[in-house]
Design an enzyme around this catalytic site. Structure first.
Site, PDB file in Angstrom:
ATOM      1  N   ASP A  67       0.814  -1.226   0.000  1.00 38.23           N
ATOM      2  CA  ASP A  67       0.000   0.000   0.000  1.00 38.23           C
ATOM      3  C   ASP A  67       0.843   1.270   0.000  1.00 38.23           C
ATOM      4  O   ASP A  67       2.048   1.234   0.232  1.00 38.23           O
ATOM      5  CB  ASP A  67      -0.960  -0.012   1.210  1.00 38.23           C
ATOM      6  CG  ASP A  67      -0.262  -0.425   2.510  1.00 38.23           C
ATOM      7  OD1 ASP A  67       0.979  -0.437   2.541  1.00 38.23           O
ATOM      8  OD2 ASP A  67      -0.966  -0.726   3.487  1.00 38.23           O
ATOM      9  N   ASP A 136      -7.417  -2.811  13.793  1.00 38.65           N
ATOM     10  CA  ASP A 136      -8.785  -3.116  13.342  1.00 38.65           C
ATOM     11  C   ASP A 136      -8.828  -4.347  12.429  1.00 38.65           C
ATOM     12  O   ASP A 136      -9.841  -4.611  11.785  1.00 38.65           O
ATOM     13  CB  ASP A 136      -9.413  -1.895  12.630  1.00 38.65           C
ATOM     14  CG  ASP A 136      -8.690  -1.519  11.344  1.00 38.65           C
ATOM     15  OD1 ASP A 136      -7.661  -2.158  11.007  1.00 38.65           O
ATOM     16  OD2 ASP A 136      -9.152  -0.583  10.656  1.00 38.65           O
ATOM     17  N   HIS A 138      -6.886  -4.845   9.784  1.00 33.88           N
ATOM     18  CA  HIS A 138      -6.542  -4.658   8.373  1.00 33.88           C
ATOM     19  C   HIS A 138      -5.240  -5.348   7.999  1.00 33.88           C
ATOM     20  O   HIS A 138      -4.326  -5.468   8.797  1.00 33.88           O
ATOM     21  CB  HIS A 138      -6.552  -3.181   7.952  1.00 33.88           C
ATOM     22  CG  HIS A 138      -5.460  -2.309   8.494  1.00 33.88           C
ATOM     23  ND1 HIS A 138      -5.671  -0.996   8.850  1.00 33.88           N
ATOM     24  CD2 HIS A 138      -4.146  -2.540   8.717  1.00 33.88           C
ATOM     25  CE1 HIS A 138      -4.527  -0.474   9.264  1.00 33.88           C
ATOM     26  NE2 HIS A 138      -3.586  -1.380   9.198  1.00 33.88           N
ATOM     27  N   GLU A 143      -9.471  -2.010   5.178  1.00 34.86           N
ATOM     28  CA  GLU A 143     -10.193  -1.666   6.396  1.00 34.86           C
ATOM     29  C   GLU A 143     -11.437  -2.549   6.542  1.00 34.86           C
ATOM     30  O   GLU A 143     -11.831  -3.219   5.585  1.00 34.86           O
ATOM     31  CB  GLU A 143     -10.597  -0.186   6.334  1.00 34.86           C
ATOM     32  CG  GLU A 143      -9.402   0.769   6.226  1.00 34.86           C
ATOM     33  CD  GLU A 143      -8.563   0.844   7.502  1.00 34.86           C
ATOM     34  OE1 GLU A 143      -8.459  -0.163   8.234  1.00 34.86           O
ATOM     35  OE2 GLU A 143      -7.993   1.913   7.756  1.00 34.86           O
TER      36      GLU A 143
HETATM   37  C1  GLP Z   1       0.042   0.050   8.545  1.00 29.76           C
HETATM   38  C2  GLP Z   1       0.137  -0.757   7.274  1.00 29.76           C
HETATM   39  C3  GLP Z   1      -0.260  -2.204   7.509  1.00 29.76           C
HETATM   40  C4  GLP Z   1       0.436  -2.763   8.736  1.00 29.76           C
HETATM   41  C5  GLP Z   1       0.132  -1.914   9.957  1.00 29.76           C
HETATM   42  C6  GLP Z   1       0.763  -2.479  11.214  1.00 29.76           C
HETATM   43  O1  GLP Z   1      -1.251   0.417   8.860  1.00 29.76           O
HETATM   44  N1  GLP Z   1      -0.679  -0.231   6.233  1.00 29.76           N
HETATM   45  O2  GLP Z   1       0.088  -2.966   6.371  1.00 29.76           O
HETATM   46  O3  GLP Z   1      -0.002  -4.066   8.948  1.00 29.76           O
HETATM   47  O4  GLP Z   1       0.637  -0.620   9.671  1.00 29.76           O
HETATM   48  O5  GLP Z   1       1.569  -1.545  11.870  1.00 29.76           O
HETATM   49  P1  GLP Z   1       2.471  -1.833  13.134  1.00 29.76           P
HETATM   50  O6  GLP Z   1       3.457  -2.872  12.745  1.00 29.76           O
HETATM   51  O7  GLP Z   1       3.143  -0.511  13.379  1.00 29.76           O
HETATM   52  O8  GLP Z   1       1.576  -2.258  14.213  1.00 29.76           O
END
Ligand code: GLP
Length: 261
Positions: A67, A136, A138, A143
């Site tokens: 993304d 959440d 994702h 989402e």
């Molecule tokens: C972002 C990315 C996700 C990832 C998430 C987790 O939102 N778009 O792909 O899974 O971060 O983040 P963290 O590892 O900081 O908890």
């Protein structure tokens, strides 16, 4: 889904990095799907170290990130392109030409999403997709209520995600409210998936994703439909799993995991 529990965060990240390294060694032109977020920073640090120390060779690898925020330039420190260059691409021997992220500044975003899907297909599909998980549920930026067959598209970010990720922006108002993300359907087409989650704050959502019903309310639960998905989690993130003893047994006893003991 296969669930592998490691004692702590560092061991979970190390196991993930070693699995990626093994895949790169057995297929030098591997098509690797990559993720961002705090959890992945350690994995990328370990891969960079393996590249430096053990000559792990990324020169033929191709990568596709899950993304990118809409509206951010590559030079913007909060863009995922910037994150990837900083944490991984700039520290390994990969050809930047072979690294792909959706262009969040494309004039025609719909066309950009189609182009991205076509690029993945041209590369022969993703061999190994690395995934984190948001609070959440994702994966990428799929989402809640993302269709289980969705493709790469623009997605409006949920309030929980905005709250969670705005810490990376100088003010919450600077955080884009939309992103381009691979779809759940795109992710499910990868040949293998590795979902990595660590820490107590992921325990609730990990239990819902792994042991709960498959629902678009928790995009990661769609991974239960994947042909070959391994979830690597630390003890803290495993706290709310019911079948925890079974998962521990698998890691200790199944032949595939012997070399990682
Ligand atoms: C972002 C990315 C996700 C990832 C998430 C987790 O939102 N778009 O792909 O899974 O971060 O983040 P963290 O590892 O900081 O908890």
């Amino acid at each position: 889904m296969e669930v592998i529990i490691q004692s702590d965060r560092q061991s979970a990240c190390l196991l993930t990095a070693r699995m990626i390294a093994k895949a790169v060694r057995s297929k030098p032109d591997l098509v690797l799907g990559l993720a961002t977020g705090r959890t992945m920073e350690t994995v990328y640090e370990l891969l960079a170290e393996m590249c430096r120390r053990d000559k792990l060779d990324f020169s033929k690898c191709r990568t596709f990130n899950l993304d990118e925020y809409v509206g951010l330039a590559e030079t913007d420190e909060t863009s995922y392109r910037f994150y990837m260059n900083k944490h991984l691409f700039g520290r390994i021997n990969i050809d930047l030409k072979n690294t792909h992220l959706p262009n969040g500044r494309a004039k025609d975003l719909k066309e950009e999403c189609e182009r991205y899907e076509a690029k993945i297909n041209e590369a022969g599909g993703i061999d190994l997709q690395l995934l984190g998980i948001g609070q959440d549920g994702h994966i990428g930026f799929n989402e809640p209520l993302s269709a289980l067959r969705s493709r790469t598209r623009v997605k409006a970010l949920a309030p929980d995600t905005v709250r969670q990720n705005s810490q990376f922006f100088s003010s919450p108002a600077d955080m884009p409210r939309r992103a381009i993300t691979m779809g759940v359907g795109t992710i499910l087409e990868s040949k293998r998936c590795v979902l990595l989650a660590t820490g107590e704050n992921k325990a609730g959502i990990i239990a819902r994703a792994i042991e709960g019903p498959i629902t678009s309310m928790v995009s990661a639960s769609a991974l239960q439909l994947h042909q070959h998905c391994t979830a690597i989690i630390d003890e803290m993130a495993a706290l709310k799993l019911e079948k925890i003893d079974y998962y521990r047994w698998i890691f200790k006893n199944e032949p595939e995991w012997e070399e990682y003991q």
